[in-house]
Design a protein around this motif. Structure first.
Motif, short mmCIF file in Angstrom:
data_model
loop_
_atom_site.label_atom_id
_atom_site.label_comp_id
_atom_site.label_asym_id
_atom_site.label_seq_id
_atom_site.Cartn_x
_atom_site.Cartn_y
_atom_site.Cartn_z
N ASP A 28 0.84 -1.21 0.00
CA ASP A 28 0.00 0.00 0.00
C ASP A 28 0.87 1.26 0.00
N SER A 31 2.32 1.65 -3.40
CA SER A 31 1.26 2.10 -4.30
C SER A 31 0.99 3.59 -4.15
N THR A 32 1.02 4.08 -2.92
CA THR A 32 0.83 5.51 -2.66
C THR A 32 1.94 6.32 -3.34
N SER A 34 3.76 5.33 -5.90
CA SER A 34 3.59 5.18 -7.35
C SER A 34 2.54 6.15 -7.87
N ASP A 35 1.47 6.31 -7.14
CA ASP A 35 0.44 7.27 -7.51
C ASP A 35 1.00 8.70 -7.50
N SER A 38 3.01 9.25 -10.62
CA SER A 38 2.19 9.43 -11.82
C SER A 38 1.55 10.82 -11.88
N ARG A 39 1.37 11.46 -10.72
CA ARG A 39 0.73 12.78 -10.68
C ARG A 39 1.71 13.94 -10.60
N ALA A 45 2.32 16.63 -5.68
CA ALA A 45 2.00 15.30 -5.15
C ALA A 45 2.38 15.14 -3.69
#
Length: 100
Positions: A28, A31-32, A34-35, A38-39, A45
């Motif tokens: 998790d 994933s945070t 990685s997000d 991407s932003r 971010a």
């Protein structure tokens, strides 16, 4: 010696914790990040969620300086350079977390 019920558990400070829940928290957190990667070329971010993920990972890494570098990368002014640097640092974080 080992019961089948303890195969996926590890001891933390005298308490048994489910190893899969720890792995899920690591996934998790990654994933945070990685997000955020991407932003980050299009928006700021930096967030509490990203900070919490980095603090969590720092406690479970042999190379926590990658988390410091990730924070610094999100502050780079040039959006293309920021996204590239954050992506490269995320890859370093993942390599550090992946057992050889």
């Amino acid at each position: 010696m080992f019961s089948s019920g303890n195969l996926d558990k590890v001891a933390y400070f005298g308490h048994w914790a489910d190893d899969t829940s720890h792995q899920r928290l690591v996934r998790d957190a990654v994933s945070t990040l990685s997000d955020a990667v991407s932003r980050c070329a299009n928006e700021d971010a930096r967030s509490d969620e990203v900070s919490q993920a980095l603090r969590f990972l720092e406690r479970h890494m042999t190379r926590p300086e990658h988390c410091t570098r990730f924070r610094q990368n999100l502050e780079i002014r040039d959006p293309v350079f920021r996204a590239t640097a954050a992506r490269e640092t995320l890859a370093a974080i993942i390599r550090t977390l992946t057992p050889n």
